[in-house]
Design a protein around this motif. Structure first.
Motif, PDB file in Angstrom:
ATOM      1  N   LEU A 331       0.843  -1.204   0.000  1.00  0.00           N
ATOM      2  CA  LEU A 331       0.000   0.000   0.000  1.00  0.00           C
ATOM      3  C   LEU A 331       0.879   1.256   0.000  1.00  0.00           C
ATOM      4  O   LEU A 331       0.589   2.250  -0.686  1.00  0.00           O
ATOM      5  CB  LEU A 331      -0.936  -0.027   1.216  1.00  0.00           C
ATOM      6  CG  LEU A 331      -2.023   1.042   1.317  1.00  0.00           C
ATOM      7  CD1 LEU A 331      -2.880   1.104   0.059  1.00  0.00           C
ATOM      8  CD2 LEU A 331      -2.917   0.789   2.520  1.00  0.00           C
ATOM      9  N   LYS A 332       1.981   1.210   0.750  1.00  0.00           N
ATOM     10  CA  LYS A 332       2.890   2.370   0.788  1.00  0.00           C
ATOM     11  C   LYS A 332       3.528   2.607  -0.575  1.00  0.00           C
ATOM     12  O   LYS A 332       3.878   3.729  -0.904  1.00  0.00           O
ATOM     13  CB  LYS A 332       3.997   2.137   1.823  1.00  0.00           C
ATOM     14  CG  LYS A 332       3.518   2.283   3.249  1.00  0.00           C
ATOM     15  CD  LYS A 332       4.670   2.059   4.223  1.00  0.00           C
ATOM     16  CE  LYS A 332       4.180   2.123   5.647  1.00  0.00           C
ATOM     17  NZ  LYS A 332       5.234   1.954   6.632  1.00  0.00           N
ATOM     18  N   LYS A 333       3.681   1.535  -1.356  1.00  0.00           N
ATOM     19  CA  LYS A 333       4.271   1.683  -2.706  1.00  0.00           C
ATOM     20  C   LYS A 333       3.188   1.911  -3.769  1.00  0.00           C
ATOM     21  O   LYS A 333       3.472   1.868  -4.958  1.00  0.00           O
ATOM     22  CB  LYS A 333       5.050   0.402  -3.077  1.00  0.00           C
ATOM     23  CG  LYS A 333       6.324   0.187  -2.265  1.00  0.00           C
ATOM     24  CD  LYS A 333       7.179  -0.920  -2.898  1.00  0.00           C
ATOM     25  CE  LYS A 333       6.355  -2.167  -3.120  1.00  0.00           C
ATOM     26  NZ  LYS A 333       7.071  -3.270  -3.770  1.00  0.00           N
ATOM     27  N   HIS A 334       1.951   2.117  -3.358  1.00  0.00           N
ATOM     28  CA  HIS A 334       0.799   2.310  -4.260  1.00  0.00           C
ATOM     29  C   HIS A 334       0.578   1.087  -5.146  1.00  0.00           C
ATOM     30  O   HIS A 334       0.083   1.206  -6.266  1.00  0.00           O
ATOM     31  CB  HIS A 334       0.969   3.562  -5.137  1.00  0.00           C
ATOM     32  CG  HIS A 334       1.398   4.761  -4.367  1.00  0.00           C
ATOM     33  ND1 HIS A 334       0.716   5.209  -3.266  1.00  0.00           N
ATOM     34  CD2 HIS A 334       2.456   5.588  -4.509  1.00  0.00           C
ATOM     35  CE1 HIS A 334       1.315   6.256  -2.761  1.00  0.00           C
ATOM     36  NE2 HIS A 334       2.377   6.512  -3.492  1.00  0.00           N
ATOM     37  N   ASP A 335       0.960  -0.087  -4.651  1.00  0.00           N
ATOM     38  CA  ASP A 335       0.788  -1.314  -5.424  1.00  0.00           C
ATOM     39  C   ASP A 335      -0.492  -2.008  -4.969  1.00  0.00           C
ATOM     40  O   ASP A 335      -0.461  -3.067  -4.347  1.00  0.00           O
ATOM     41  CB  ASP A 335       2.027  -2.210  -5.193  1.00  0.00           C
ATOM     42  CG  ASP A 335       1.881  -3.576  -5.843  1.00  0.00           C
ATOM     43  OD1 ASP A 335       1.056  -3.705  -6.768  1.00  0.00           O
ATOM     44  OD2 ASP A 335       2.575  -4.516  -5.393  1.00  0.00           O
ATOM     45  N   VAL A 336      -1.632  -1.364  -5.251  1.00  0.00           N
ATOM     46  CA  VAL A 336      -2.911  -1.961  -4.863  1.00  0.00           C
ATOM     47  C   VAL A 336      -3.993  -1.554  -5.860  1.00  0.00           C
ATOM     48  O   VAL A 336      -4.042  -0.398  -6.287  1.00  0.00           O
ATOM     49  CB  VAL A 336      -3.309  -1.550  -3.420  1.00  0.00           C
ATOM     50  CG1 VAL A 336      -3.306  -0.029  -3.255  1.00  0.00           C
ATOM     51  CG2 VAL A 336      -4.664  -2.122  -3.033  1.00  0.00           C
ATOM     52  N   LYS A 337      -4.811  -2.524  -6.246  1.00  0.00           N
ATOM     53  CA  LYS A 337      -5.934  -2.233  -7.141  1.00  0.00           C
ATOM     54  C   LYS A 337      -7.173  -2.922  -6.591  1.00  0.00           C
ATOM     55  O   LYS A 337      -7.340  -4.093  -6.800  1.00  0.00           O
ATOM     56  CB  LYS A 337      -5.633  -2.712  -8.542  1.00  0.00           C
ATOM     57  CG  LYS A 337      -4.548  -1.850  -9.199  1.00  0.00           C
ATOM     58  CD  LYS A 337      -4.361  -2.159 -10.639  1.00  0.00           C
ATOM     59  CE  LYS A 337      -3.451  -1.102 -11.254  1.00  0.00           C
ATOM     60  NZ  LYS A 337      -3.118  -1.421 -12.647  1.00  0.00           N
ATOM     61  N   TYR A 338      -8.066  -2.158  -5.867  1.00  0.00           N
ATOM     62  CA  TYR A 338      -7.817  -0.822  -5.398  1.00  0.00           C
ATOM     63  C   TYR A 338      -7.938  -0.767  -3.874  1.00  0.00           C
ATOM     64  O   TYR A 338      -7.805   0.280  -3.282  1.00  0.00           O
ATOM     65  CB  TYR A 338      -8.774   0.146  -6.107  1.00  0.00           C
ATOM     66  CG  TYR A 338      -8.179   0.486  -7.490  1.00  0.00           C
ATOM     67  CD1 TYR A 338      -7.263   1.536  -7.617  1.00  0.00           C
ATOM     68  CD2 TYR A 338      -8.461  -0.271  -8.619  1.00  0.00           C
ATOM     69  CE1 TYR A 338      -6.674   1.837  -8.839  1.00  0.00           C
ATOM     70  CE2 TYR A 338      -7.865   0.029  -9.838  1.00  0.00           C
ATOM     71  CZ  TYR A 338      -6.976   1.072  -9.938  1.00  0.00           C
ATOM     72  OH  TYR A 338      -6.373   1.358 -11.141  1.00  0.00           O
ATOM     73  N   ARG A 339      -8.219  -1.925  -3.273  1.00  0.00           N
ATOM     74  CA  ARG A 339      -8.260  -1.999  -1.818  1.00  0.00           C
ATOM     75  C   ARG A 339      -7.864  -3.402  -1.392  1.00  0.00           C
ATOM     76  O   ARG A 339      -8.398  -4.398  -1.932  1.00  0.00           O
ATOM     77  CB  ARG A 339      -9.690  -1.728  -1.329  1.00  0.00           C
ATOM     78  CG  ARG A 339      -9.838  -1.380   0.132  1.00  0.00           C
ATOM     79  CD  ARG A 339      -9.099  -0.163   0.522  1.00  0.00           C
ATOM     80  NE  ARG A 339      -9.763   0.706   1.458  1.00  0.00           N
ATOM     81  CZ  ARG A 339      -9.287   1.907   1.774  1.00  0.00           C
ATOM     82  NH1 ARG A 339      -8.163   2.369   1.256  1.00  0.00           N
ATOM     83  NH2 ARG A 339      -9.931   2.654   2.634  1.00  0.00           N
ATOM     84  N   PHE A 340      -6.974  -3.497  -0.406  1.00  0.00           N
ATOM     85  CA  PHE A 340      -6.711  -4.794   0.216  1.00  0.00           C
ATOM     86  C   PHE A 340      -7.782  -5.048   1.266  1.00  0.00           C
ATOM     87  O   PHE A 340      -8.140  -4.147   2.034  1.00  0.00           O
ATOM     88  CB  PHE A 340      -5.347  -4.808   0.912  1.00  0.00           C
ATOM     89  CG  PHE A 340      -4.186  -4.723  -0.029  1.00  0.00           C
ATOM     90  CD1 PHE A 340      -4.037  -5.645  -1.056  1.00  0.00           C
ATOM     91  CD2 PHE A 340      -3.229  -3.725   0.104  1.00  0.00           C
ATOM     92  CE1 PHE A 340      -2.963  -5.574  -1.943  1.00  0.00           C
ATOM     93  CE2 PHE A 340      -2.153  -3.642  -0.775  1.00  0.00           C
ATOM     94  CZ  PHE A 340      -2.021  -4.568  -1.796  1.00  0.00           C
TER      95      PHE A 340
END
Ligand code: NAP
Ligand code: ZN
Length: 349
Positions: A331-340
């Protein structure tokens, strides 16, 4: 007491570790939930990192909870054992001030009690959040989840959903309005779905050119890449309402230029440093800058019902609870689509 398991941060920026603790039993007006799913909001990361300076440790984060009611206190009328219920950012409020009486508990005159990293209202007991196997809450602060929604994908509605739905409603976004959503993350992607369902023509402002196709699929009709000065110049003065969901420091003034005369820039993202913009950018065009926090209980129920009607839920990546540290890192690296969303059922197995 109810033996519970969770994931705890012992101090600021500590990795989360497995944790055994006890919840007190439900009182007469309360329900005990077995937590099934809990979303991970950027605010959970900010709270563990103590970015805002008021975190309390040890901390079990988590404020996008979907659970199954296992026990109802004697006075509970809203739920029965077996029902699916949801809890969001708040666990209590004074219930009696001018805000609470009109369903604006988030702005309680006596400060609403969050659902984690706080003392349970009126006590000195730390309250642990939804990255856990159980939660106890008054029926008033538990919401009903439409049965048509997938419960895992509904979890993010409890914070990301209401935090974006509430300002879109308050500023009366509707059919034909040109609306921009800045930041396509957990909050932003739900904002796009809501604004579209309300009839608006939606543009996504993103720092990630690779999110273009997703933005269009989610309901946007246009995408502006914030680092592309030609696109930003072309978009100047376009939007009646711009919702800023960006989690990190950024130029609010650049967004303000996209707002049209008499338009509104509403900030819901909470970067840790204060924002700056020139008053000239505000005055030239009689623009407004404002903010919005979460949403009250009646509006949260309204939002869940709206989602049930319109088939709206989050685009999620469901992870076992044990993957929480990896999820924070991504999440800190913006590696999420779009919610964990964490599958908390794996804690009680
Ligand atoms: P998120 O999933 O991490 O999304 C944030 C988005 O901001 C990113 O996807 C990215 O979108 C954009 N972004 C990140 N860094 C950026 C940078 N340096 N420059 C420009 N854009 C950047 O976070 P979230 O869970 O949606 O939360 C968003 C914010 O809302 C957080 O600050 C959170 O604490 C806050 N929040 C506020 C409330 C409230 O009541 N007001 C409630 C919940 C959360 P692009 O890739 O599209 O640029
Ligand atoms: Zn949140």
């Amino acid at each position: 007491m109810i033996l519970s398991k969770g994931y705890v941060a012992d101090r600021a920026r500590a990795p989360l570790r497995e944790f055994d603790f006890e919840r007190r039993p439900a009182r007469a007006s309360e329900v005990l939930l077995e937590i099934l799913y809990c979303g991970i909001c950027h605010s959970d990361v900010a709270m563990v990192d103590n970015d805002w300076g008021f975190s309390l440790f040890p901390m079990v984060p988590g404020h996008e909870m979907i659970g199954r009611v296992t026990t109802c206190g004697a006075e509970v009328t809203k739920f029965q054992p077996g029902d699916i219920a949801a809890v969001g950012c708040m666990s209590e409020s004074c219930r009696d001030c001018s805000h609470c009486r009109v369903g604006l508990e988030q702005y309680c005159d006596h400060i609403s009690t969050p659902s984690f990293s706080t003392y349970e209202r009126g006590t000195t007991n730390l309250l642990f959040g939804g990255f856990s196997s159980s939660y106890v809450v008054d029926q008033r602060f538990a919401l009903k989840v439409p049965s048509s929604l997938d419960p895992a994908a509904a979890a993010p509605l409890l914070c990301a959903g209401i935090t974006t739905y509430s300002p879109l409603r308050h500023w009366k976004v509707g059919r034909g309005d040109r609306v921009a959503i800045a930041g396509l993350g957990g909050l932003g992607h739900l904002a796009v779905k809501f604004a579209r369902a309300m009839g608006a023509e939606v543009t996504v402002i993103t720092s990630s050119p690779g999110k273009r196709d997703d933005a269009l699929r989610l309901g946007a009709s246009d995408v502006v890449v914030s680092s592309d000065s030609a696109q930003m110049t072309a978009g100047a003065g376009s939007f009646k309402f711009l919702l800023d969901t960006i989690s990190a420091d950024h130029s609010v003034e650049a967004l303000l230029r996209l707002v049209r005369t008499d338009g509104t820039l509403c900030i819901v993202g909470v970067p840790s440093t204060p924002i700056a913009f020139s008053s000239m950018a505000l005055a030239a065009g009689r623009k407004s800058i404002c903010g919005s926090g979460m949403g009250g209980l009646p509006e949260t129920q309204e939002m869940l019902d709206f989602c049930g009607e319109h088939g709206i839920s989050a685009d999620i990546e469901l992870l076992p609870a044990q993957a929480v540290n990896d999820a924070f890192h991504r999440l800190k690296k913006h590696d999420v689509k779009y919610r964990f969303v964490l599958d908390m059922r794996s804690l009680s197995r």
